[in-house]
Scaffold this motif. Sequence first.
Motif, PDB file in Angstrom:
ATOM      1  N   ARG A   1       0.829  -1.290  -0.394  1.00 29.97           N
ATOM      2  CA  ARG A   1      -0.072   0.052  -0.059  1.00 29.97           C
ATOM      3  C   ARG A   1       0.982   1.214  -0.069  1.00 29.97           C
ATOM      4  N   SER A   2       0.693   2.227  -1.037  1.00 27.12           N
ATOM      5  CA  SER A   2       1.841   3.068  -1.027  1.00 27.12           C
ATOM      6  C   SER A   2       1.295   4.147  -2.240  1.00 27.12           C
ATOM      7  N   ARG A   3       1.808   5.366  -2.205  1.00 25.69           N
ATOM      8  CA  ARG A   3       1.711   6.436  -3.066  1.00 25.69           C
ATOM      9  C   ARG A   3       2.915   6.285  -4.358  1.00 25.69           C
ATOM     10  N   ASP A   4       3.852   5.370  -3.831  1.00 21.46           N
ATOM     11  CA  ASP A   4       4.905   5.188  -4.514  1.00 21.46           C
ATOM     12  C   ASP A   4       5.227   3.971  -5.244  1.00 21.46           C
ATOM     13  N   LEU A   5       4.008   3.224  -5.528  1.00 19.98           N
ATOM     14  CA  LEU A   5       4.368   1.819  -6.191  1.00 19.98           C
ATOM     15  C   LEU A   5       5.024   1.942  -7.606  1.00 19.98           C
ATOM     16  N   VAL A   6       4.589   3.006  -8.449  1.00 22.53           N
ATOM     17  CA  VAL A   6       5.173   3.027  -9.715  1.00 22.53           C
ATOM     18  C   VAL A   6       6.691   3.368  -9.552  1.00 22.53           C
ATOM     19  N   THR A   7       6.985   4.557  -8.586  1.00 23.62           N
ATOM     20  CA  THR A   7       8.488   4.842  -8.626  1.00 23.62           C
ATOM     21  C   THR A   7       9.406   3.838  -7.896  1.00 23.62           C
ATOM     22  N   LYS A   8       8.849   3.111  -6.983  1.00 25.41           N
ATOM     23  CA  LYS A   8       9.832   2.320  -6.187  1.00 25.41           C
ATOM     24  C   LYS A   8       9.699   0.934  -6.615  1.00 25.41           C
ATOM     25  N   LEU A   9       8.679   0.347  -7.105  1.00 26.60           N
ATOM     26  CA  LEU A   9       8.590  -1.119  -7.337  1.00 26.60           C
ATOM     27  C   LEU A   9       8.261  -1.413  -8.766  1.00 26.60           C
ATOM     28  N   VAL A  10       7.901  -0.386  -9.658  1.00 26.05           N
ATOM     29  CA  VAL A  10       7.504  -0.565 -10.944  1.00 26.05           C
ATOM     30  C   VAL A  10       8.792  -0.161 -12.043  1.00 26.05           C
ATOM     31  N   LEU A  11       9.301   1.151 -11.585  1.00 24.69           N
ATOM     32  CA  LEU A  11      10.359   1.700 -12.459  1.00 24.69           C
ATOM     33  C   LEU A  11      11.669   1.896 -11.632  1.00 24.69           C
ATOM     34  N   GLY A  12      11.711   1.373 -10.428  1.00 23.37           N
ATOM     35  CA  GLY A  12      12.920   1.454  -9.530  1.00 23.37           C
ATOM     36  C   GLY A  12      14.123   0.741 -10.178  1.00 23.37           C
ATOM     37  N   SER A  13      15.214   1.139 -10.240  1.00 25.04           N
ATOM     38  CA  SER A  13      16.549   0.627 -10.873  1.00 25.04           C
ATOM     39  C   SER A  13      16.329   0.305 -12.144  1.00 25.04           C
ATOM     40  N   LEU A  14      15.193   0.398 -12.942  1.00 27.16           N
ATOM     41  CA  LEU A  14      15.164   0.236 -14.370  1.00 27.16           C
ATOM     42  C   LEU A  14      16.158   1.030 -15.208  1.00 27.16           C
ATOM     43  N   GLU A  15      16.902   0.613 -16.018  1.00 28.34           N
ATOM     44  CA  GLU A  15      17.907   1.051 -16.937  1.00 28.34           C
ATOM     45  C   GLU A  15      17.457   1.127 -18.565  1.00 28.34           C
ATOM     46  N   PRO A  16      17.961   2.090 -19.216  1.00 26.85           N
ATOM     47  CA  PRO A  16      18.718   3.634 -18.800  1.00 26.85           C
ATOM     48  C   PRO A  16      17.816   4.305 -18.197  1.00 26.85           C
ATOM     49  N   GLU A  17      18.265   5.088 -17.258  1.00 25.26           N
ATOM     50  CA  GLU A  17      17.412   5.871 -16.091  1.00 25.26           C
ATOM     51  C   GLU A  17      16.531   6.782 -16.948  1.00 25.26           C
ATOM     52  N   ASP A  18      17.294   7.549 -18.167  1.00 22.24           N
ATOM     53  CA  ASP A  18      16.398   8.610 -18.660  1.00 22.24           C
ATOM     54  C   ASP A  18      15.250   8.008 -19.603  1.00 22.24           C
ATOM     55  N   VAL A  19      15.533   6.813 -19.955  1.00 20.91           N
ATOM     56  CA  VAL A  19      14.312   6.035 -20.692  1.00 20.91           C
ATOM     57  C   VAL A  19      13.141   5.837 -19.818  1.00 20.91           C
ATOM     58  N   ALA A  20      13.656   5.396 -18.606  1.00 21.79           N
ATOM     59  CA  ALA A  20      12.623   5.147 -17.432  1.00 21.79           C
ATOM     60  C   ALA A  20      11.778   6.139 -17.118  1.00 21.79           C
ATOM     61  N   LYS A  21      12.610   7.192 -16.898  1.00 22.30           N
ATOM     62  CA  LYS A  21      11.869   8.415 -16.581  1.00 22.30           C
ATOM     63  C   LYS A  21      10.870   9.075 -17.429  1.00 22.30           C
ATOM     64  N   ALA A  22      11.125   8.650 -18.843  1.00 18.53           N
ATOM     65  CA  ALA A  22      10.369   9.311 -19.988  1.00 18.53           C
ATOM     66  C   ALA A  22       9.021   8.496 -19.928  1.00 18.53           C
ATOM     67  N   ILE A  23       8.904   7.113 -19.428  1.00 16.61           N
ATOM     68  CA  ILE A  23       7.689   6.431 -19.428  1.00 16.61           C
ATOM     69  C   ILE A  23       7.004   6.719 -18.177  1.00 16.61           C
ATOM     70  N   GLU A  24       7.923   7.266 -17.177  1.00 14.22           N
ATOM     71  CA  GLU A  24       7.010   7.661 -15.760  1.00 14.22           C
ATOM     72  C   GLU A  24       5.767   8.151 -15.657  1.00 14.22           C
ATOM     73  N   PRO A  25       5.729   9.373 -16.448  1.00  9.42           N
ATOM     74  CA  PRO A  25       4.202  10.061 -16.363  1.00  9.42           C
ATOM     75  C   PRO A  25       3.275   9.220 -16.790  1.00  9.42           C
ATOM     76  N   ALA A  26       3.402   8.471 -17.945  1.00  6.58           N
ATOM     77  CA  ALA A  26       2.106   7.445 -18.359  1.00  6.58           C
ATOM     78  C   ALA A  26       1.841   6.360 -17.379  1.00  6.58           C
ATOM     79  N   PHE A  27       3.014   5.836 -16.764  1.00  6.51           N
ATOM     80  CA  PHE A  27       2.568   4.718 -15.827  1.00  6.51           C
ATOM     81  C   PHE A  27       1.936   5.476 -14.309  1.00  6.51           C
ATOM     82  N   GLN A  28       2.151   6.524 -13.961  1.00  3.77           N
ATOM     83  CA  GLN A  28       1.784   7.330 -12.887  1.00  3.77           C
ATOM     84  C   GLN A  28       0.314   7.598 -13.082  1.00  3.77           C
ATOM     85  N   LYS A  29      -0.006   7.952 -14.247  1.00  2.19           N
ATOM     86  CA  LYS A  29      -1.406   8.295 -14.813  1.00  2.19           C
ATOM     87  C   LYS A  29      -2.255   7.134 -14.847  1.00  2.19           C
ATOM     88  N   ALA A  30      -1.534   6.125 -15.235  1.00  2.00           N
ATOM     89  CA  ALA A  30      -2.418   4.835 -15.691  1.00  2.00           C
ATOM     90  C   ALA A  30      -2.787   4.141 -14.379  1.00  2.00           C
TER      91      ALA A  30
END
Length: 371
Positions: A70-99
């Motif tokens: 249970r968290s507000r950081d599920l996407v940041t920490k468990l879905v995208l956390g440590s995903l490389e390359p970092e700049d590409v992971a950050k590029a998809i983050e807004p879509a995942f947070q919204k979804a």
Amino acid sequence: MPDPRFLQIHTLTSYTGALLNRDDSGLAKRLTYGGALRTRVSSQCLKRHWRTAEDPHALHAIDGAEAAFRSRDLVTKLVLGSLEPEDVAKAIEPAFQKAVYGDKATTKQGRQTLLFGNREIAWLRAEAERLVREAAGDPKAAATAATQWGKDFKKNIAAMREGVALPGGLTAALFGRMVTSDTSANITAPVHVAHAFTVHAEESESDYFTAVDDLSEDEPGADTIQETELTSGLFYGYVVVDLPCLMENLGPAAVDLAGAVLHNLVHLIAEVSPGAKLGSTAPYGRASLMLLEAGDRQPRSLAEAFRTPCDPDMAAATDALKKHLCALDRAYATGEARRMLSLSDAVFDGAEAGTLKEIADWAAALPGRLV
């Protein structure tokens, strides 16, 4: 006995000199009932302690249980956390947070605290890895693909949830889940928990205490002077389990898993204490009385037995409970099957007495009657 639709669990549990559940001002939570102020333990507090208990009968230790977070950081920490390359992971983050969190997910403060199961998180992680891999290092391509992915998110995750057991984990299967951004993800709670309250008027005191500075040259060396509230009480607790709903939520292995859940839940309710200030109050107690009822009629709390506060002792509370239950039996004759545990020689009509293990085993056998 009719096929059991509901299991009702009533408890009387005593705590002395404790602060079991605090409000935002640091005082004990309270409830006014029958014109008298009572000490209260919230259902949220009770459920959290049962969910997270590190115990021989822990829910997460059940064979087939799936974890959830249970968290507000599920996407940041468990879905995208440590995903490389970092700049590409950050590029998809807004879509995942919204979804996951909806249109207001651009900031952490705007997100709903959600409960997602391991299998949902694993699916999201796999989707993120796929999008990053297909982008071949191009952040703009990744962002475009993620936006398109987001348009089909609800349909795709719904298909995933239908294809696996316990997509929201055991926690969601027992205590439910509400997702305002995706109502199809909502899960009805089969375990209903009432706020526990003292069967008598509140018993509280303000505890004045100091912390001594061991290195102070002054006498007596009191470095901190504070006050806290302590309460004592005999609490009535009430839990209902909707058995068909529980089995539906648990999926294909419902009978065995539901039996294990009920067995462990009975143990946890009787033995696991809520409570803050563990180091200074040792707020550990076990149910002095536990009454289990299985039947096919709408459940009914026995809280009415204590609308008029009784004397703050176990004998008075037990007598009040028995009297009210007898009145309900005479008026409604709903015919519940009963088992009970008692530290005294109390006897309830139609209730066979046993040890905690015996009544937990009885509860565990109930789902088998529904197949």
